[in-house]
Design a protein around this motif. Structure first.
Motif, PDB file in Angstrom:
ATOM      1  N   LEU A   1     -69.308-116.049 -68.058  1.00 44.58           N
ATOM      2  CA  LEU A   1     -68.884-114.616 -67.116  1.00 44.58           C
ATOM      3  C   LEU A   1     -70.245-114.761 -67.311  1.00 44.58           C
ATOM      4  O   LEU A   1     -70.152-114.413 -66.380  1.00 44.58           O
ATOM      5  CB  LEU A   1     -69.286-113.808 -69.396  1.00 44.58           C
ATOM      6  CG  LEU A   1     -69.544-112.322 -68.443  1.00 44.58           C
ATOM      7  CD1 LEU A   1     -68.384-111.545 -67.982  1.00 44.58           C
ATOM      8  CD2 LEU A   1     -70.123-111.357 -70.000  1.00 44.58           C
ATOM      9  N   PHE A   2     -71.696-115.097 -67.086  1.00 44.50           N
ATOM     10  CA  PHE A   2     -72.390-114.950 -66.185  1.00 44.50           C
ATOM     11  C   PHE A   2     -72.856-115.650 -65.180  1.00 44.50           C
ATOM     12  O   PHE A   2     -73.059-115.037 -63.753  1.00 44.50           O
ATOM     13  CB  PHE A   2     -73.826-115.825 -67.774  1.00 44.50           C
ATOM     14  CG  PHE A   2     -74.966-115.963 -66.330  1.00 44.50           C
ATOM     15  CD1 PHE A   2     -75.857-114.314 -66.308  1.00 44.50           C
ATOM     16  CD2 PHE A   2     -75.581-116.772 -65.803  1.00 44.50           C
ATOM     17  CE1 PHE A   2     -77.299-114.590 -65.581  1.00 44.50           C
ATOM     18  CE2 PHE A   2     -76.792-117.684 -65.307  1.00 44.50           C
ATOM     19  CZ  PHE A   2     -77.784-116.256 -65.138  1.00 44.50           C
ATOM     20  N   ASN A   3     -71.722-116.920 -65.448  1.00 46.71           N
ATOM     21  CA  ASN A   3     -71.718-117.456 -63.627  1.00 46.71           C
ATOM     22  C   ASN A   3     -70.623-116.721 -63.402  1.00 46.71           C
ATOM     23  O   ASN A   3     -70.686-116.547 -61.714  1.00 46.71           O
ATOM     24  CB  ASN A   3     -70.989-118.974 -64.031  1.00 46.71           C
ATOM     25  CG  ASN A   3     -72.400-119.518 -64.126  1.00 46.71           C
ATOM     26  OD1 ASN A   3     -73.065-119.464 -63.866  1.00 46.71           O
ATOM     27  ND2 ASN A   3     -72.352-120.920 -64.754  1.00 46.71           N
ATOM     28  N   ALA A   4     -69.839-115.856 -63.420  1.00 49.31           N
ATOM     29  CA  ALA A   4     -68.996-115.543 -63.410  1.00 49.31           C
ATOM     30  C   ALA A   4     -69.459-114.358 -62.227  1.00 49.31           C
ATOM     31  O   ALA A   4     -69.203-114.056 -60.937  1.00 49.31           O
ATOM     32  CB  ALA A   4     -67.645-114.961 -63.649  1.00 49.31           C
ATOM     33  N   ILE A   5     -70.579-113.296 -62.925  1.00 50.97           N
ATOM     34  CA  ILE A   5     -71.501-112.591 -62.528  1.00 50.97           C
ATOM     35  C   ILE A   5     -72.169-112.516 -60.965  1.00 50.97           C
ATOM     36  O   ILE A   5     -72.264-112.294 -60.047  1.00 50.97           O
ATOM     37  CB  ILE A   5     -71.301-111.952 -63.647  1.00 50.97           C
ATOM     38  CG1 ILE A   5     -70.973-111.209 -64.399  1.00 50.97           C
ATOM     39  CG2 ILE A   5     -73.002-110.643 -62.179  1.00 50.97           C
ATOM     40  CD1 ILE A   5     -72.234-110.179 -65.522  1.00 50.97           C
ATOM     41  N   ARG A   6     -72.617-114.291 -60.951  1.00 54.36           N
ATOM     42  CA  ARG A   6     -73.938-115.097 -60.182  1.00 54.36           C
ATOM     43  C   ARG A   6     -72.360-114.999 -58.736  1.00 54.36           C
ATOM     44  O   ARG A   6     -73.261-114.805 -58.088  1.00 54.36           O
ATOM     45  CB  ARG A   6     -74.321-115.646 -60.932  1.00 54.36           C
ATOM     46  CG  ARG A   6     -75.122-115.667 -61.268  1.00 54.36           C
ATOM     47  CD  ARG A   6     -75.665-117.174 -61.800  1.00 54.36           C
ATOM     48  NE  ARG A   6     -75.762-117.654 -60.822  1.00 54.36           N
ATOM     49  CZ  ARG A   6     -75.735-118.884 -60.930  1.00 54.36           C
ATOM     50  NH1 ARG A   6     -74.929-119.332 -61.481  1.00 54.36           N
ATOM     51  NH2 ARG A   6     -76.718-119.530 -59.711  1.00 54.36           N
ATOM     52  N   VAL A   7     -71.311-115.425 -59.156  1.00 56.05           N
ATOM     53  CA  VAL A   7     -69.994-115.481 -58.111  1.00 56.05           C
ATOM     54  C   VAL A   7     -69.894-114.571 -57.259  1.00 56.05           C
ATOM     55  O   VAL A   7     -69.433-114.597 -56.213  1.00 56.05           O
ATOM     56  CB  VAL A   7     -68.842-116.506 -58.394  1.00 56.05           C
ATOM     57  CG1 VAL A   7     -67.958-116.369 -57.416  1.00 56.05           C
ATOM     58  CG2 VAL A   7     -69.160-117.639 -59.351  1.00 56.05           C
ATOM     59  N   ALA A   8     -69.311-113.268 -58.193  1.00 56.21           N
ATOM     60  CA  ALA A   8     -68.819-112.534 -57.638  1.00 56.21           C
ATOM     61  C   ALA A   8     -70.788-111.362 -57.017  1.00 56.21           C
ATOM     62  O   ALA A   8     -70.184-110.891 -55.920  1.00 56.21           O
ATOM     63  CB  ALA A   8     -68.895-111.281 -59.073  1.00 56.21           C
ATOM     64  N   ALA A   9     -72.000-111.576 -57.663  1.00 56.46           N
ATOM     65  CA  ALA A   9     -72.884-111.419 -56.739  1.00 56.46           C
ATOM     66  C   ALA A   9     -73.219-111.629 -54.991  1.00 56.46           C
ATOM     67  O   ALA A   9     -73.717-111.481 -54.372  1.00 56.46           O
ATOM     68  CB  ALA A   9     -74.191-110.905 -57.235  1.00 56.46           C
ATOM     69  N   SER A  10     -72.768-112.832 -55.023  1.00 57.55           N
ATOM     70  CA  SER A  10     -72.954-113.574 -53.975  1.00 57.55           C
ATOM     71  C   SER A  10     -72.751-113.212 -53.013  1.00 57.55           C
ATOM     72  O   SER A  10     -70.993-113.187 -52.610  1.00 57.55           O
ATOM     73  CB  SER A  10     -72.357-115.606 -54.083  1.00 57.55           C
ATOM     74  OG  SER A  10     -72.878-115.998 -53.002  1.00 57.55           O
ATOM     75  N   PRO A  11     -73.302-113.640 -51.761  1.00 59.61           N
ATOM     76  CA  PRO A  11     -72.672-112.825 -50.081  1.00 59.61           C
ATOM     77  C   PRO A  11     -72.269-113.706 -49.688  1.00 59.61           C
ATOM     78  O   PRO A  11     -70.916-113.897 -48.580  1.00 59.61           O
ATOM     79  CB  PRO A  11     -74.299-112.507 -49.367  1.00 59.61           C
ATOM     80  CG  PRO A  11     -75.097-112.639 -49.932  1.00 59.61           C
ATOM     81  CD  PRO A  11     -74.278-113.374 -51.481  1.00 59.61           C
ATOM     82  N   ASP A  12     -72.023-115.767 -50.115  1.00 56.80           N
ATOM     83  CA  ASP A  12     -71.072-116.253 -49.616  1.00 56.80           C
ATOM     84  C   ASP A  12     -69.244-116.598 -50.203  1.00 56.80           C
ATOM     85  O   ASP A  12     -68.773-116.717 -50.036  1.00 56.80           O
ATOM     86  CB  ASP A  12     -71.630-117.433 -50.149  1.00 56.80           C
ATOM     87  CG  ASP A  12     -72.898-117.385 -49.770  1.00 56.80           C
ATOM     88  OD1 ASP A  12     -73.281-117.724 -48.140  1.00 56.80           O
ATOM     89  OD2 ASP A  12     -73.310-118.733 -49.658  1.00 56.80           O
TER      90      ASP A  12
END
Length: 245
Positions: A50-61
């Motif tokens: 879940l933590f990494n999914a949020i990081r991925v969603a927040a990434s401009p890339d």
């Protein structure tokens, strides 16, 4: 809203992700995740996923990549990913095409991007659809007996996906599937149960009027076929969609 994280159980996560990448018209990141071990289990993978999914969603890339699946530190395309293990956390893999990137401790890193049409480029719309057309999957094995395709059509299936042996051979179902396709009673798509490689338009295996699923799994082919049937029942036009998506 800059991005979205969608959480669900892992059993049909790959189908949900592919459906979303075909139907949600946006360039914003949509990340699907789940866990093999629940929060209450020893060494659960749920918090980190879940933590990494949020990081991925927040990434401009992540913009413009379509829907992705983020689990176990890996980022996979919704089109390519499949569940490969019943219990192990290293279950979502993209077989021979590989991951899009990684959610590592220092950053979100991408090495490639999807090339097939998705999300903002999709032609599929759901706003006027009350129910998706019924599609059934026919799994071929050494003892498959004729009659399954006819039964599925009689039950209301407008599309049939053959999970064929080898390069997508329909075995004992070939004759009836060919007749159903020729008569226009259902759109018939050939896929393979193998797990890797393409199913191509090959006269050695494919009768006229059938559609080749390329490298889509049977379950992904069923998702695309159901959406395709909301727009057409023409095999050539359906083949165009399978070639593009």
């Amino acid at each position: 809203m800059d991005g979205l994280v969608f959480v669900q159980g892992t059993n049909t996560l790959e189908e949900t992700a592919y459906f979303l990448t075909l139907t949600v018209r946006t360039t914003k990141p949509i990340v699907v995740t789940g866990a093999q071990r629940p929060f209450t289990a020893l060494s659960s993978d749920a918090p980190l996923n879940l933590f990494n999914a949020i990081r991925v969603a927040a990434s401009p890339d992540s913009h413009g990549k379509g829907v992705v699946v983020a689990t176990n530190g890996e980022i996979n395309s919704a089109r390519d990913v499949t569940k490969t293990n019943t219990y192990h956390v290293q279950t979502f893999r993209s077989h021979d095409v590989g991951v899009l990137g990684y959610a590592d401790a220092d950053s979100i890193v991408y090495y490639r991007a999807p090339t097939r049409r998705h999300t903002a480029e999709s032609e599929f719309r759901l706003d006027k659809i009350e129910r998706l057309p019924r599609v059934e999957i026919l799994y071929v094995y050494s003892g498959t007996q004729p009659g399954l395709a006819e039964a599925a059509v009689q039950l209301g299936a407008r599309g049939l996906v053959i999970a064929g042996v080898g390069a997508g051979a329909a075995g004992n179902l070939n004759t009836e599937c060919a007749a159903i396709a020729a008569e226009g009673r259902a759109v018939v798509v050939r896929s393979a149960r193998v797990g890797e490689g393409r199913v191509i338009c090959d006269s050695a295996y494919q009768e006229p009027g059938m559609v080749a699923a390329d490298n889509l799994s049977a379950q992904k082919a069923a998702v695309l076929l159901s959406l395709a049937l909301t727009r057409t029942s023409d095999p050539q036009e359906t083949q165009r969609m399978f070639d593009q998506y």
